[in-house]
Motif scaffolding. Structure first.
Motif, PDB file in Angstrom:
ATOM      1  N   CYS A 188     -20.473  12.102  -2.772  1.00  0.00           N
ATOM      2  CA  CYS A 188     -19.765  11.624  -1.585  1.00  0.00           C
ATOM      3  C   CYS A 188     -19.799  12.632  -0.439  1.00  0.00           C
ATOM      4  O   CYS A 188     -20.077  12.258   0.712  1.00  0.00           O
ATOM      5  CB  CYS A 188     -18.308  11.293  -1.935  1.00  0.00           C
ATOM      6  N   HIS A 213     -17.678  13.989  -6.667  1.00  0.00           N
ATOM      7  CA  HIS A 213     -17.327  13.859  -5.257  1.00  0.00           C
ATOM      8  C   HIS A 213     -18.130  14.834  -4.397  1.00  0.00           C
ATOM      9  O   HIS A 213     -18.685  14.453  -3.358  1.00  0.00           O
ATOM     10  CB  HIS A 213     -15.827  14.084  -5.076  1.00  0.00           C
ATOM     11  N   HIS A 239     -21.911   8.471  -7.697  1.00  0.00           N
ATOM     12  CA  HIS A 239     -21.051   8.844  -8.819  1.00  0.00           C
ATOM     13  C   HIS A 239     -21.868   8.938 -10.108  1.00  0.00           C
ATOM     14  O   HIS A 239     -21.736   8.124 -11.002  1.00  0.00           O
ATOM     15  CB  HIS A 239     -19.910   7.828  -8.975  1.00  0.00           C
TER      16      HIS A 239
END
Length: 90
Positions: free
Chosen positions: A64, A60, A5
């Motif tokens: 991620c 994201h 992040h």
């Protein structure tokens, strides 16, 4: 803070500014400001929230999603991404 992040601190900072903007809007409404002024401020807040959402999505995708694909969890991350997008973009 996770290394996935990179933009998280910017998200927190932007949300703090939005929080202040909402408080200011509440004060404007309490002091009986013109409806047009209130609507303009609401539009500004909505735009700021949309930009925070874009930044979270960028985090994201860059963190991620890439990490999940690299670890071989592509199907789950794509399903999670689709679910998140469906909730965000209604």
């Amino acid at each position: 803070m996770s290394t996935h992040h990179r933009h998280r601190q910017s998200v927190v900072n932007r949300l703090a500014r939005i929080e202040g903007h909402v408080r200011s809007l509440k004060d404007m409404a309490a002091s009986d400001r013109e409806c047009g002024e209130l609507l303009i401020q609401i539009a500004a807040i909505r735009s700021a929230l949309d930009n925070v959402g874009k930044l979270i999505l960028k985090d994201h995708l860059e963190g991620c999603v890439v990490a999940a694909v690299e670890s071989g969890d592509k199907d789950k991350v794509l399903a999670d991404l689709e679910e998140a997008l469906n909730k965000y973009i209604r």
